[in-house]
Motif scaffolding. Structure first.
Motif, PDB file in Angstrom:
ATOM      1  N   ASP A 131       0.831  -1.210   0.000  1.00  0.00           N
ATOM      2  CA  ASP A 131       0.000   0.000   0.000  1.00  0.00           C
ATOM      3  C   ASP A 131       0.863   1.257   0.000  1.00  0.00           C
ATOM      4  OD1 ASP A 131      -2.197  -1.611   0.069  1.00  0.00           O
ATOM      5  OD2 ASP A 131      -2.520  -1.442   2.229  1.00  0.00           O
ATOM      6  N   GLU A 132       1.905   1.253   0.786  1.00  0.00           N
ATOM      7  CA  GLU A 132       2.773   2.434   0.862  1.00  0.00           C
ATOM      8  C   GLU A 132       3.522   2.648  -0.447  1.00  0.00           C
ATOM      9  OE1 GLU A 132       6.133   4.433   3.816  1.00  0.00           O
ATOM     10  OE2 GLU A 132       5.394   2.400   4.197  1.00  0.00           O
ATOM     11  N   LEU A 133       3.944   1.553  -1.091  1.00  0.00           N
ATOM     12  CA  LEU A 133       4.639   1.664  -2.374  1.00  0.00           C
ATOM     13  C   LEU A 133       3.739   2.323  -3.417  1.00  0.00           C
ATOM     14  CD1 LEU A 133       7.187   0.833  -4.082  1.00  0.00           C
ATOM     15  CD2 LEU A 133       5.887  -1.189  -4.737  1.00  0.00           C
ATOM     16  N   VAL A 134       2.491   1.908  -3.484  1.00  0.00           N
ATOM     17  CA  VAL A 134       1.558   2.474  -4.452  1.00  0.00           C
ATOM     18  C   VAL A 134       1.302   3.950  -4.166  1.00  0.00           C
ATOM     19  CG1 VAL A 134      -0.810   2.356  -5.305  1.00  0.00           C
ATOM     20  CG2 VAL A 134       0.472   0.253  -4.923  1.00  0.00           C
ATOM     21  N   GLN A 135       1.135   4.278  -2.890  1.00  0.00           N
ATOM     22  CA  GLN A 135       0.850   5.671  -2.532  1.00  0.00           C
ATOM     23  C   GLN A 135       2.030   6.597  -2.818  1.00  0.00           C
ATOM     24  OE1 GLN A 135      -0.297   5.446   1.569  1.00  0.00           O
ATOM     25  NE2 GLN A 135      -2.211   4.336   1.144  1.00  0.00           N
TER      26      GLN A 135
END
Length: 892
Positions: free
Chosen positions: A434-438
């Protein structure tokens, strides 16, 4: 076509503050001319640079002033030399005055086209506008700009201003920039001027529309809201995919320097018959045809015209609906723009009122569109309101086509939920993802979105135009490397990558990639490793590449173990023979059973489920529910016997239930079955694991896909002599089949009963001769061979003679029966007893051969036909599942 020619003057700022982007300005202007050479080769382009140390323009000579401006190229029809000029712009040493450059460009257009109002006259200004312009001798700067704008409007000259800002102007005087922006806005108000601000090299390449498209209406007529209310509208294409220019055939014989040579080639086709190859077929004898399964159906032009739908031209409103009902994935094809008829005030007012009401209520309008008279297809789509922020531009609509049911493709992708817990991401892995996408989003919070569609050129097309220009000058020129600015569109932004390196590293650490030792080497990998050891690497690589391509392009002939779903879909899609569908379903069904039989601790479950999902979809498409439903019934029965609840739960999680009548008309699934409930069958089989008669009944039940309750009767312990069993069969033999209130004993009688009661998978072929052959084989086995296997008969013989003599007696009579079968089936060349399908003869033969070889030590080399058939029979999943070793009483 003179009126469509464009006269364009490029006004390029080459001063010191623009040096950082001049390479991109050169690329942009070169692309503009390269496209004109393809699509608008009669257009004329002139080039004016400002910010140079020297000065060379007509106004300098005539009235003085206008320093540091060079008319680099007078207005002329575009050619390859102009591209060379634009790719080598001078680097100026002084700060230029963009207002003086505009006046010089206007002067060039007015002098050459003073009295010519036809065609299109345009200025294109590219500058950063961060330096002050000179004060006017009379009045203010604003007054001077208004005078120039009025003159520009009088001459019908348009202007496009591209202002480069961002990092290149971060140290500039904000007061000067605001003043220049104010002056440019006056041009926008007083003339037809478009001003665009860009802040990166990528957006600069997309800021200038390098290809001019003449607006053409696809529809002029009424938007019919009801029979009594119509609005006059015009419809244009708003977006359309730009593709490579069409390649045409040209002759290279004419001299390239000849201006009169057209180089055109006339292509003529001649049709010849396969039967008479030397004879041409005249046009009146040719007819088009459609491939329909194995048939070719001819359709003449008259018939084709008769079956085509010929609706009346018009656009009609069908209904209004909430915008949320139109899913984004349903948007199709190009976007159209509906505008009110120009100059029609009542139409403009009506379109604006409806558009604003739809915007306020979050509605879209569903339309039925026929753009022109005689159009064979009807387009159904929806209108979305386009509310204009410019008072001079009225409101309008955007139109997108919607798919019909045949256009929507349904794919069944596996879900994480169907995987074991070990294969699913844990909470830490999910958080890292999730953090990578954000963090890698192109629209970070507080910043403008990167790669805006209206400012992002297609790098493939731009590179193609550059290559075409090089080849026009150097026939042997290689494909040029991609421009660094264009490369940013297709590659990860280095700055974005460096800012988020810690997030990327954390993701890589949590999702470590390891080699799977169980995976087989692909053909490509094997050949690559083989070629790496070759003495002649060049030839090996070439040969291996050819071999790989040949293997990969070969037609799929069967459902393989490596890519079964792909193979199944390929076979199902083949239409050169209807046999491919039957073959595909049968092979996929067998593979699924093999995966389940050979599974160790569930390692094959996921692959088996994917195959079942593909089989279900294929059987629905072909309206063949029987094989799938029978398989699912058998799988349920098999898993219940093995107490394999996990696989049944996996099937339930994927909602792989029976095919219902609503999905396939021929389905025999009951309401309870299709909803995932217990099967409605009441079949109970009293069986003994070593009984060959029971074995053949178990095979038949498996082939028919019938679920049943297995009740063991241990003959060795005398359980067949109990009073309870005697009520079922006074002869004390197994098998016994109980179907509700009906009891059937004797295997031959049971199979005939099943054949009549459950005909969904027949054990007897339709052909009378084949049917008679099956019954004859079954009769020989059941009457001449099988009785010698019975424990009671063997025990009685052993009491009268020695065990060795009893064995020899049994062997002699069994071989006698086998010789009869060998003679009967010697002319059978199929895979199984009576052909390529499994029928009743196979059901009777396989258990008898197995018992004869294992218990009575019969030498099967004497019976080559029976041996060949048995090798095919014994590996069938239905036979393996029914074998004695797999029965519950044998396992316990």
């Amino acid at each position: 076509m003179y009126r469509n020619k464009e006269k364009l003057v490029l006004l390029l700022d080459v001063g010191p503050s623009m040096h950082g982007v001049l390479d991109d300005v050169e690329t942009l202007c070169s692309m503009l001319v390269e496209k004109k050479l393809i699509y608008n080769r009669n257009d004329e382009v002139g080039v004016v640079t400002f910010g140079t140390q020297g000065t060379s323009n007509d106004l300098k000579k005539e009235v003085g002033g206008y320093n540091n401006i060079i008319a680099l190229q007078d207005l002329k029809i575009v050619d390859g030399y102009l591209v060379d000029i634009l790719q080598n712009l001078p680097r100026g040493t002084v700060n230029g005055d963009f207002l003086d450059a505009i006046i010089v460009g206007m002067d060039m257009l007015i002098k050459k086209y003073k009295d010519l109002y036809k065609g299109k006259k345009r200025l294109c200004l590219i500058t950063n506008a961060i330096h002050p312009i000179k004060d006017s001798l009379e009045g203010t700067k604003e007054d001077q700009v208004r005078t120039i704008a009025a003159r520009m409007a009088e001459q019908g000259i348009k202007m496009e201003s591209i202002v480069v800002r961002g990092r290149l102007s971060q140290d500039a005087d904000k007061r000067v920039m605001d003043e220049n922006d104010c002056l440019l806005s006056i041009f926008s108000e007083k003339t037809r001027t478009r001003t665009v601000y860009v802040d990166s090299p990528t957006s600069l390449l997309g800021a200038l529309k390098t290809r001019r498209i003449t607006p053409v209406t696809v529809y002029r007529g009424f938007l019919e809201l009801s029979p009594h209310m119509k609005i006059k509208v015009w419809v244009y294409k708003k977006t359309q995919e730009e593709k490579f220019p069409t390649l045409k055939r040209y002759s290279g014989r004419a001299p390239k320097t000849s201006k009169s040579a057209t180089h055109q080639v006339k292509v003529d086709y001649e049709y010849k018959s396969v039967a008479e190859f030397n004879k041409a077929v005249p046009p009146e004898q040719r007819v088009k045809a459609y491939r329909y399964g194995p048939h070719v159906v001819p359709i003449s032009n008259v018939e084709l015209g008769a079956v085509k739908f010929k609706p009346e031209k018009g656009v009609k409103l069908l209904c209004f609906t909430d915008a949320s009902n139109i899913l984004r994935q349903y948007y199709m094809k190009d976007v159209y723009q509906f505008i009110a008829e120009p100059g029609n005030k009542r139409a403009i007012l009506a379109v604006s009122a409806i558009a604003r009401a739809m915007k306020e209520m979050n509605k879209v309008a569903i339309l039925r569109c026929v753009w022109r008279q005689g159009q064979p297809n009807v387009v159904v789509g929806f209108l979305t309101p386009n509310i204009s922020e410019n008072k001079k531009i009225p409101d309008s609509f955007y139109f997108n086509a919607l798919p019909f049911v045949e256009d929507i493709r349904e794919y069944q992708f596996p879900s994480f939920n169907s995987f074991p817990a070990l294969c699913q991401p844990n909470e830490q892995q999910q958080q890292a993802a999730d953090e990578l996408v954000q963090r890698l989003t192109l629209a970070p919070s507080g910043k403008e979105e990167s790669l805006l569609p209206e400012f992002t050129p297609n790098p493939v097309l731009e590179r193609f135009y550059r290559h075409l220009d090089l080849r026009s000058k150097q026939p042997d020129a290689a494909v040029p490397p991609i421009n660094e600015t264009l490369k940013r569109i297709t590659e990860l932004d280095p700055e974005l990558f460096s800012e988020n390196k810690s997030v990327i590293d954390a993701f890589n650490k949590l999702f470590e990639i390891k080699e799977n030792p169980k995976l087989k080497k692909s053909v490509r990998r094997v050949l690559r490793e083989k070629s790496s050891g070759s003495d002649d690497d060049g030839n090996a690589d070439q040969i291996d590449a050819e071999v790989v391509n040949a293997i990969e392009e070969a037609q799929v002939e069967k459902v393989g173990d490596l890519t079964p779903v792909h193979d199944f879909e390929v076979l199902m899609s083949r239409r050169d023979s209807p046999d491919w569908v039957v073959k595909a379903i049968k092979e996929m069904r067998n593979l699924i059973l093999q995966l389940l039989m050979k599974s160790h601790e569930g390692d094959n479950y996921i692959k088996a489920v994917e195959c079942i999902a593909a089989l279900r979809k294929g059987c629905i498409l072909e309206q063949e529910p029987g094989p799938y439903n029978n398989l699912m019934r058998y799988l349920k029965q098999f898993c219940m016997k093995k107490e394999n609840i996990s696989f049944l739960q996996l099937l339930a999680s994927r909602k792989l239930n029976l095919i219902s009548k609503s999905e396939a008309e021929d389905s025999d699934a009951t309401g309870e079955e299709k909803d995932g409930g217990e099967a409605s069958s009441e079949l109970v089989l009293y069986s003994y694991w070593q009984s060959s008669c029971s074995w053949r009944v178990r095979i038949a039940l498996n082939l028919k896909g019938l679920s049943y309750e297995y009740r063991a009767v241990n003959l060795a312990k005398g359980e067949q002599l109990t009073p309870e069993f005697e009520k079922l069969n006074p002869l004390h033999f197994v098998p016994v089949l109980v179907d509700g209130d009906l009891v059937v004993s004797d295997s031959y009688a049971i199979l005939m009963y099943l054949e009549e009661k459950y005909p969904q998978r027949s054990l007897l072929p339709a052909d009378p001769q084949q049917k008679a052959l099956n019954l004859q084989v079954a009769s020989i086995v059941s009457s001449s061979i099988q009785p010698l296997h019975m424990l009671s008969i063997l025990k009685s013989l052993e009491e009268k003679i020695s065990p060795q003599e009893a064995l020899q007696f049994a062997q002699t009579n069994i071989e006698k029966g086998f010789f009869a079968l060998e003679k009967l089936l010697k002319d059978s060349h199929g895979k199984y007893a009576t052909g390529d399908e499994v029928y009743m003869a196979d059901v009777f033969m396989a258990p008898q051969i197995a018992v004869a070889t294992e218990r009575f030590k019969i030498d099967m080399s004497k019976f080559p036909t029976l041996s060949r058939i048995y090798e095919s029979q014994k590996v069938l999943p239905e036979f393996l599942a029914a074998s004695p070793e797999t029965q519950p009483d044998a396992l316990h």
